[in-house]
Design a protein around this motif. Structure first.
Motif, PDB file in Angstrom:
ATOM      1  N   LYS A  79       4.260-111.438  30.608  1.00 23.52           N
ATOM      2  CA  LYS A  79       4.343-109.978  30.626  1.00 23.52           C
ATOM      3  C   LYS A  79       3.095-109.363  31.262  1.00 23.52           C
ATOM      4  O   LYS A  79       3.017-108.150  31.445  1.00 23.52           O
ATOM      5  CB  LYS A  79       4.562-109.439  29.209  1.00 23.52           C
ATOM      6  N   ALA A  80       2.084-110.165  31.566  1.00 25.39           N
ATOM      7  CA  ALA A  80       0.873-109.652  32.213  1.00 25.39           C
ATOM      8  C   ALA A  80       0.127-110.804  32.887  1.00 25.39           C
ATOM      9  O   ALA A  80       0.484-111.977  32.722  1.00 25.39           O
ATOM     10  CB  ALA A  80      -0.031-108.986  31.181  1.00 25.39           C
ATOM     11  N   PHE A  81      -0.881-110.416  33.679  1.00 24.51           N
ATOM     12  CA  PHE A  81      -1.759-111.410  34.297  1.00 24.51           C
ATOM     13  C   PHE A  81      -3.177-111.166  33.820  1.00 24.51           C
ATOM     14  O   PHE A  81      -3.538-110.045  33.495  1.00 24.51           O
ATOM     15  CB  PHE A  81      -1.744-111.277  35.829  1.00 24.51           C
ATOM     16  N   ILE A 103       3.260-104.718  26.045  1.00 23.39           N
ATOM     17  CA  ILE A 103       1.926-105.185  26.399  1.00 23.39           C
ATOM     18  C   ILE A 103       1.226-104.125  27.250  1.00 23.39           C
ATOM     19  O   ILE A 103       1.685-103.804  28.350  1.00 23.39           O
ATOM     20  CB  ILE A 103       2.003-106.527  27.168  1.00 23.39           C
ATOM     21  N   GLU A 134      -3.830-107.313  34.241  1.00 24.74           N
ATOM     22  CA  GLU A 134      -3.004-106.604  35.221  1.00 24.74           C
ATOM     23  C   GLU A 134      -1.563-106.740  34.780  1.00 24.74           C
ATOM     24  O   GLU A 134      -1.150-107.810  34.334  1.00 24.74           O
ATOM     25  CB  GLU A 134      -3.209-107.280  36.583  1.00 24.74           C
ATOM     26  N   LYS A 135      -0.795-105.663  34.910  1.00 22.11           N
ATOM     27  CA  LYS A 135       0.625-105.768  34.589  1.00 22.11           C
ATOM     28  C   LYS A 135       1.400-106.029  35.875  1.00 22.11           C
ATOM     29  O   LYS A 135       1.009-105.561  36.950  1.00 22.11           O
ATOM     30  CB  LYS A 135       1.101-104.469  33.935  1.00 22.11           C
ATOM     31  N   PRO A 136       2.484-106.787  35.785  1.00 22.23           N
ATOM     32  CA  PRO A 136       3.243-107.070  37.001  1.00 22.23           C
ATOM     33  C   PRO A 136       3.747-105.771  37.627  1.00 22.23           C
ATOM     34  O   PRO A 136       4.014-104.809  36.912  1.00 22.23           O
ATOM     35  CB  PRO A 136       4.419-107.918  36.515  1.00 22.23           C
ATOM     36  N   VAL A 192      -0.311-114.424  31.409  1.00 21.19           N
ATOM     37  CA  VAL A 192      -0.577-114.424  29.969  1.00 21.19           C
ATOM     38  C   VAL A 192       0.492-113.567  29.287  1.00 21.19           C
ATOM     39  O   VAL A 192       1.327-112.982  29.974  1.00 21.19           O
ATOM     40  CB  VAL A 192      -1.987-113.858  29.648  1.00 21.19           C
ATOM     41  N   PHE A 193       0.442-113.494  27.973  1.00 19.51           N
ATOM     42  CA  PHE A 193       1.421-112.721  27.210  1.00 19.51           C
ATOM     43  C   PHE A 193       2.840-113.068  27.648  1.00 19.51           C
ATOM     44  O   PHE A 193       3.655-112.200  27.944  1.00 19.51           O
ATOM     45  CB  PHE A 193       1.156-111.212  27.320  1.00 19.51           C
ATOM     46  N   SER A 194       3.128-114.367  27.696  1.00 16.83           N
ATOM     47  CA  SER A 194       4.459-114.855  28.039  1.00 16.83           C
ATOM     48  C   SER A 194       5.012-114.157  29.281  1.00 16.83           C
ATOM     49  O   SER A 194       6.121-113.640  29.278  1.00 16.83           O
ATOM     50  CB  SER A 194       5.405-114.663  26.846  1.00 16.83           C
ATOM     51  N   ILE A 230       1.531-117.308  21.909  1.00 20.01           N
ATOM     52  CA  ILE A 230       2.336-116.489  22.823  1.00 20.01           C
ATOM     53  C   ILE A 230       1.542-115.344  23.435  1.00 20.01           C
ATOM     54  O   ILE A 230       2.063-114.586  24.222  1.00 20.01           O
ATOM     55  CB  ILE A 230       3.628-115.962  22.158  1.00 20.01           C
ATOM     56  N   ASP A 231       0.257-115.212  23.095  1.00 19.85           N
ATOM     57  CA  ASP A 231      -0.548-114.186  23.777  1.00 19.85           C
ATOM     58  C   ASP A 231      -1.300-114.782  24.968  1.00 19.85           C
ATOM     59  O   ASP A 231      -1.052-114.430  26.102  1.00 19.85           O
ATOM     60  CB  ASP A 231      -1.471-113.425  22.825  1.00 19.85           C
ATOM     61  N   TYR A 232      -2.187-115.742  24.707  1.00 24.68           N
ATOM     62  CA  TYR A 232      -2.950-116.268  25.846  1.00 24.68           C
ATOM     63  C   TYR A 232      -2.289-117.469  26.511  1.00 24.68           C
ATOM     64  O   TYR A 232      -2.696-117.868  27.594  1.00 24.68           O
ATOM     65  CB  TYR A 232      -4.401-116.529  25.440  1.00 24.68           C
ATOM     66  N   ASN A 233      -1.255-118.021  25.873  1.00 27.60           N
ATOM     67  CA  ASN A 233      -0.497-119.117  26.479  1.00 27.60           C
ATOM     68  C   ASN A 233      -1.384-120.227  27.006  1.00 27.60           C
ATOM     69  O   ASN A 233      -1.095-120.809  28.055  1.00 27.60           O
ATOM     70  CB  ASN A 233       0.387-118.611  27.647  1.00 27.60           C
ATOM     71  N   PHE A 272      -2.931-102.364  28.236  1.00 24.90           N
ATOM     72  CA  PHE A 272      -4.371-102.636  28.202  1.00 24.90           C
ATOM     73  C   PHE A 272      -5.149-101.336  28.198  1.00 24.90           C
ATOM     74  O   PHE A 272      -4.656-100.305  28.649  1.00 24.90           O
ATOM     75  CB  PHE A 272      -4.761-103.518  29.398  1.00 24.90           C
TER      76      PHE A 272
END
Ligand SMILES: Cc1cc2nc3c(=O)[nH]c(=O)nc-3n(C[C@H](O)[C@H](O)[C@H](O)COP(=O)(O)OP(=O)(O)OC[C@H]3O[C@@H](n4cnc5c(N)ncnc54)[C@H](O)[C@@H]3O)c2cc1C
Ligand SMILES: Nc1ncnc2c1ncn2[C@@H]1O[C@H](COP(=O)(O)O)[C@@H](O)[C@H]1O
Lengths: 246, 320
Positions: free
Chosen positions: B136-138, A17, A218-220, B132-134, A118-121, A19
């Motif tokens: 894997k991201a916010f 994932i 944002e990525k964790p 979001v993305f299970s 499984i993308d926007y949940n 961006f």
């Protein structure tokens, strides 16, 4: 029985994932797109209704032209017709409004969606379609039988499951259990050939505003390295004193 | 004006997620300069919600609400939101909350964002951060409607105590029950569920066969934990499907997740990413799970787990 299966076009589960554009857009570079796994279970269940009970099965997606290969795959699996509502899917509510419109026009008895994409949940599109069209709704659905106008469904709940009785028109948010993994179908050559000549209708979107807007992704933060210990005593101490988890 | 929170209970007792949701609602109310109203259906001792920040509790009891019924519950929350002129409605991430949420959103014509992990980043525009993305991201998302619905992710905020004293009020709204009826319920009452558990002990294919789950259950027992498993384990019928966690199974947002003999495939991690502390026991130092873990032991589960059980029993007796 007329069935509509809502198909979300999502990155394959193993996708990285990332961006782009200042973290405002999902980076589709090198990403393989598939039918959302929850929807795949629902599509197979719909095929059984078609084969055993003579149902008609349509599939629909709200998205741009890039989602057509995913819809063709659903046709190759056995759906009779596909509908693409030509707009960028932004938020769940607006997607649900587009689909509710298709459901009303098409007079579907049963709408099968997934528990979540499984993308926007979001976990919201099927329930919203139900409420917008005045249909009954069952979420986290793991079993469904329809006889005439009556339906019996099993749903997962916290700590167990329950059996429910309802009537058509019905919308479900489905998941594994509707059918099992071993029941899922891979399109064969004949299916793929037939899919080419099946109708894929492109509909223009009804003009609808968005209730929510994703501003930025944002990525964790990267995780710190794992602490390896070589005996259970150290582990118990760390869990108690450092992690405060026991 | 107010912030409304739907508080779930089981057998009359509030769940921990309900307390967490009230604490969170109080946080939002403070940002907006307003107060929290809770809606409680068939719950006892409702004034205890004051401890977590509720100023008012609407008590609802009605025969048609004895069994959970999403349409009926959504109509109760919608009526409460209208009566209280709620700007924000707070729900949780339980299966039932997620069942109600989309129905409620349409009833209130409200934008809904699930899996929210922190207090809103700003009140105007109303911006929330959610996974979001299970996991894997916010995403940072703005809710633009007048009424806003947020679904709080489990264990994201924690329970916070306040000294608000809550007034209680009987509330009997018009209830639309729809046409979905419960025929039978199949619920294990004696086991801790994955959704409620603070600690989850999970086993994978590395455990070789169902006959080896005795030690997993014993470890779970010592810790007061729920048991879980990887997908192949439930596919092979070693464990029930209800224990399968991951992207295609149940999500786990426990405080502690202990993975034993699980390799850590991306689809498995997607379901357990929001657990706070992760421990891995695996005999392969190259197992991908170690990269996602906080603590690990490289070793044979059949040696490590029995030792861990003994050590924990000792620890419990000293800390009892
Ligand atoms: C679309 C899709 C969805 C999926 N969804 C999920 C999902 O929701 N959940 C899920 O779990 N999987 C899911 N999977 C499957 C996933 O890709 C992995 O195959 C699966 O998680 C592997 O399970 P495992 O770790 O138990 O088994 P394995 O990968 O076989 O790993 C076993 C591990 O045990 C270790 N081991 C062996 N012996 C010992 C011992 N004596 N002591 C300690 N360790 C030992 C090994 O080193 C190894 O790391 C999905 C796959 C796909 C394609
Ligand atoms: N863009 C879309 N087009 C068609 N169906 C969708 C779309 N987005 C979501 N759905 C359906 O709604 C379900 C839940 O999605 P979501 O609310 O995004 O989690 C999915 O499993 C699909 O069945």
């Amino acid at each position: 029985m007329k069935i509509l299966v809502c198909i979300s076009h999502v990155p394959d589960t193993t996708s990285k994932i990332n961006f782009t554009e200042g973290d405002t857009k999902f980076d589709t570079n090198g990403v393989q797109f598939v039918i959302n796994p929850n929807d795949e279970f629902g599509l197979t269940r719909a095929m059984w209704f078609k084969e055993k009970q003579g149902a008609t099965v349509h599939v629909a997606n709200v998205g741009g032209p890039e989602t057509e290969p995913t819809l063709r795959k659903a046709l190759a699996i056995g759906a009779d017709e596909a509908i693409r509502i030509n707009t960028v899917a932004t938020d769940g509510y607006s997607v649900a409004k587009q689909l509710a419109n298709v459901v009303k026009e098409g007079g579907y008895d049963l709408v099968i969606g997934g528990r979540e994409s499984i993308d926007y949940n979001g976990g919201m599109v099927p329930g919203m379609i139900a409420q917008l069209t005045g249909a009954n709704f069952i979420n986290t659905c793991i079993g469904l039988e329809v006889e005439g106008n009556n339906a019996t469904a099993v749903r997962e709940m916290d700590g167990g499951k329950e059996t429910l009785k309802t009537t058509l028109p019905l919308v479900i948010g489905g998941q594994k259990g509707l059918v099992e993994e071993s029941d899922l179908r891979i399109p064969n050559m004949r299916g793929i050939m037939q899919a080419r000549s099946k109708p894929l209708h492109v509909k223009e979107a009804v003009d609808i505003s968005n209730e929510t807007a994703s501003i930025q992704f944002e990525k964790p933060a990267p995780k710190g390295a794992v602490k390896l210990v070589d005996n259970v005593e150290d582990l118990v101490n760390l869990l108690h004193n450092e992690a405060k988890a026991i | 004006m107010s912030v409304l929170v739907y508080t779930e209970s089981d057998g009359g007792k509030f769940k921990k997620i309900a307390q967490e949701a009230v604490s969170y609602a109080k946080g939002i109310a403070d940002m907006l300069g307003t107060s929290v109203t809770a809606v409680a259906v068939h719950a006892e001792n409702v004034s205890e919600l004051g401890t977590f920040g509720a100023s008012k509790v609407l008590e609802v009891s009605n025969d048609s609400l004895k069994n959970f019924n999403a349409e009926a519950y959504a109509s109760v929350v919608a009526e409460a939101a209208k009566k209280e002129n709620a700007q924000v409605v707070v729900l949780t991430s339980s299966i039932n909350s997620k069942f109600i949420a989309p129905l409620l959103a349409v009833k209130l014509d409200a934008g809904y964002v699930p899996n929210v992990v922190t207090l809103p980043e700003s009140a105007s525009p109303f911006k929330v951060k959610h996974s979001v993305f299970s996991n894997k991201a916010f995403s940072h998302t703005e809710i633009k409607t007048n009424t806003k619905i947020v679904g709080l992710a489990k264990n994201a905020f924690g329970v916070k105590e306040h000294n608000t004293s809550a007034t209680t009020e009987a509330f009997s709204p018009e209830i639309s029950s729809g046409n979905v009826e419960v025929v039978s319920v199949d619920k294990a009452t004696d086991k801790i569920t994955i959704a409620d558990a603070e600690i989850v002990v999970s086993g994978g294919r590395g455990l070789k066969g169902p006959e080896n789950w005795g030690m997993i259950e014993e470890l779970a027992n010592v810790l007061g934990a729920a048991t879980a498993c990887s997908k192949p384990v439930s596919d092979m019928g070693w464990r029930p499907h209800s224990e399968h966690v991951g992207q295609t199974g149940k999500p786990v947002a426990s405080n502690l997740y202990i993975a034993i003999g699980i390799s850590g495939a991306i689809q498995h991690l997607a379901g357990i990413n929001s657990s706070k502390v992760k421990v891995v026991i695996n005999n392969d130092p190259e197992a991908p799970f170690f990269k996602a873990a906080d603590y690990g032991i490289v070793g044979d589960a059949f040696e490590v787990v029995p030792q861990l059980i003994e050590k924990l029993k000792e620890f419990k007796s000293q800390n009892a």
